[in-house]
Design an enzyme around this catalytic site. Structure first.
Site, PDB file in Angstrom:
ATOM      1  N   PRO A  49       1.069 -11.630   6.184  1.00  0.00           N
ATOM      2  CA  PRO A  49       1.863 -12.214   5.104  1.00  0.00           C
ATOM      3  C   PRO A  49       2.190 -11.150   4.069  1.00  0.00           C
ATOM      4  O   PRO A  49       1.313 -10.432   3.602  1.00  0.00           O
ATOM      5  CB  PRO A  49       0.933 -13.287   4.519  1.00  0.00           C
ATOM      6  CG  PRO A  49      -0.447 -12.832   4.880  1.00  0.00           C
ATOM      7  CD  PRO A  49      -0.325 -12.109   6.188  1.00  0.00           C
ATOM      8  N   ALA A  51       4.455 -10.764   0.488  1.00  0.00           N
ATOM      9  CA  ALA A  51       5.238 -11.466  -0.526  1.00  0.00           C
ATOM     10  C   ALA A  51       6.645 -10.900  -0.592  1.00  0.00           C
ATOM     11  O   ALA A  51       6.853  -9.688  -0.619  1.00  0.00           O
ATOM     12  CB  ALA A  51       4.560 -11.349  -1.887  1.00  0.00           C
ATOM     13  N   CYS A 140      -5.544  -8.418  -1.953  1.00  0.00           N
ATOM     14  CA  CYS A 140      -4.519  -7.911  -2.860  1.00  0.00           C
ATOM     15  C   CYS A 140      -5.080  -6.812  -3.766  1.00  0.00           C
ATOM     16  O   CYS A 140      -6.062  -7.033  -4.473  1.00  0.00           O
ATOM     17  CB  CYS A 140      -3.967  -9.044  -3.714  1.00  0.00           C
ATOM     18  SG  CYS A 140      -2.670  -8.484  -4.827  1.00  0.00           S
ATOM     19  N   ASN A 244      -6.238  -4.291  10.690  1.00  0.00           N
ATOM     20  CA  ASN A 244      -4.977  -4.128   9.969  1.00  0.00           C
ATOM     21  C   ASN A 244      -4.982  -2.751   9.297  1.00  0.00           C
ATOM     22  O   ASN A 244      -6.006  -2.304   8.800  1.00  0.00           O
ATOM     23  CB  ASN A 244      -4.850  -5.249   8.926  1.00  0.00           C
ATOM     24  CG  ASN A 244      -3.612  -5.146   8.062  1.00  0.00           C
ATOM     25  OD1 ASN A 244      -3.666  -5.418   6.870  1.00  0.00           O
ATOM     26  ND2 ASN A 244      -2.488  -4.756   8.615  1.00  0.00           N
ATOM     27  N   GLY A 268       1.684  -5.298   9.199  1.00  0.00           N
ATOM     28  CA  GLY A 268       2.387  -5.540   7.949  1.00  0.00           C
ATOM     29  C   GLY A 268       3.584  -4.631   7.791  1.00  0.00           C
ATOM     30  O   GLY A 268       4.640  -4.849   8.374  1.00  0.00           O
TER      31      GLY A 268
END
Length: 416
Positions: A49, A51, A140, A244, A268
């Site tokens: 995900p 943003a 984050c 990741n 990502g």
């Protein structure tokens, strides 16, 4: 049929010029299917995900690319939604957790710092059948979040982390919706939390854990420490561990699982401007040598289709859709012979007509540029001293003062 469907749709893949052989040559799958609670993901690849990036339009392009390779395309996670915004029924938050009719499984990511609010948000998603899977964001690194104790800083407060995961799992369980956790290694190399957090999440019923193998201090700089993924895999034994960080190609993904023992990968920044990377990934994990290498015409067709999908996503608002699309231009055109003036003009589009006109003005016969189109996307930046609440590192416990500050941390920010 839109011309881009030759690359990203149900029509055949591009001709042999875009791949190493005349056809895909399937072999043995590299890994077993990924099992996330009751959900079986045939290709163990997850779209991270991001943003402002992984909205329904971009997910459509990525998923179609994965399917075009002829294999299960993987799992595609929506943009992060803040738990407070969802509980307050914010229009944009509800848009984020609205999926296309052909999206399955539907996957949403929730960010929050208050256990009760996170639990309520997950209850909305699961109880109202808005998604089939919920991921929790603890990765984050953005200063405006970590300075209030949120994001990658939060697992340092072990009881708060425990309470949030517990609340989410308990809210989702009656509806059969699995909850997973995505995190970073920790705040910095002196304050690592990922092994403890992984064990806690596993013990509380999380269906999988994913690790971005950087600290908050690293932000996106330097190299991801894949060895940390291997250590997490050793610590978490009963649920899948996903890796990741620094996956720019299918070969990177294969190397990661070989070196770490991970059960799958989360991709990502590597797919920004390259939704066709998911065709490469689906093929690679299923033992095929197919790789997509599009010429500029195919890239521009994909950009235009992205624009059409964005207009649909924003309920016909072309201006809003084109403003959102602008940031993708540099990613799509990386390595291609497009002059600075034309690149700049594409970053100023306001309508679909302008987009089509400016794309058609490019040299559409330009071939795939090779290595110049590969590798990292965007700016990695440099290491940053994490911004934390004063005294945050003094204790692993959460004081009332810090608890009050955390309420301010639920902002719409990028995931990690």
């Amino acid at each position: 049929m839109d011309p881009v469907t030759s690359l990203l749709g149900s029509a055949p893949l591009p001709d042999a010029a875009t791949r190493p052989g005349d056809a895909a040559r399937p072999g043995s799958p590299v890994l077993a299917p990924l099992q996330i609670g009751p959900i079986t993901v045939g290709t163990p690849v997850v779209l991270a995900p991001m943003a402002g990036v992984t909205n329904r339009a971009f997910r459509t392009l990525c998923r179609e690319a994965g399917r075009s390779a002829g294999f299960d395309p993987g799992l595609y996670v929506a943009e992060m939604v803040t738990s407070r915004a969802l509980v307050e029924r914010n229009v944009e938050a509800l848009r984020i957790v609205t999926f296309g009719a052909d999206e399955t499984p539907r996957s949403a990511q929730v960010y929050g710092v208050d256990p009760a609010t996170v639990g309520a948000a997950v209850k909305i998603i699961a109880g109202e059948d808005r998604a089939d899977h919920v991921d929790l964001n603890f990765g984050c690194p953005v200063p405006k979040v970590t300075r209030k104790g949120g994001g990658a800083a939060l697992p340092w407060k072990r009881q708060l982390f425990t309470d949030i995961v517990k609340a989410a799992v308990e809210a989702a369980e009656p509806h059969g919706v699995p909850v997973t956790v995505k995190m970073r290694k920790g705040i910095d190399d002196d304050h690592l939390t990922y092994l403890e957090a992984g064990r806690i999440a596993e013990s509380l019923g999380a269906a999988a854990v994913a690790l971005h193998a950087r600290t908050a201090a690293q932000h996106y700089s330097g190299q991801a420490e894949w060895e940390a993924i291997a250590r997490l895999k050793e610590a978490v034994r009963t649920v899948p561990v996903l890796g990741n960080g620094d996956i720019w190609s299918a070969e990177d993904a294969l190397r990661m699982v070989e070196e770490t023992g991970a059960d799958g990968v989360v991709v990502g920044r590597g797919c920004q401007g390259r939704p066709w990377l998911f065709a490469d990934l689906a093929a690679a994990f299923n033992g095929s040598d197919l790789r997509i290498r599009p010429g500029l015409r195919e890239v521009t067709d994909t950009i235009y289709r992205h624009g059409l999908l964005m207009v649909e996503y924003f309920d016909g608002d072309e201006g809003k859709a084109m403003r959102d699309l602008r940031k993708h231009m540099a990613w799509y055109l990386k390595g291609y012979a497009v002059g600075g003036e034309k690149r700049h003009s594409l970053a100023l589009i306001d309508t679909l007509a302008e987009l089509r006109e400016r794309l058609d003005a490019l040299d559409l016969d330009a071939p795939y540029p090779g290595d110049d189109a590969e590798g990292p996307r965007g700016r990695a930046g440099s290491p940053k001293t994490p911004h934390l609440p004063y005294g945050w590192l003094d204790s692993r416990e959460l004081s009332e003062e810090f608890e009050a500050k955390l309420r301010e941390a639920e902002l719409s920010v990028s995931g990690g």
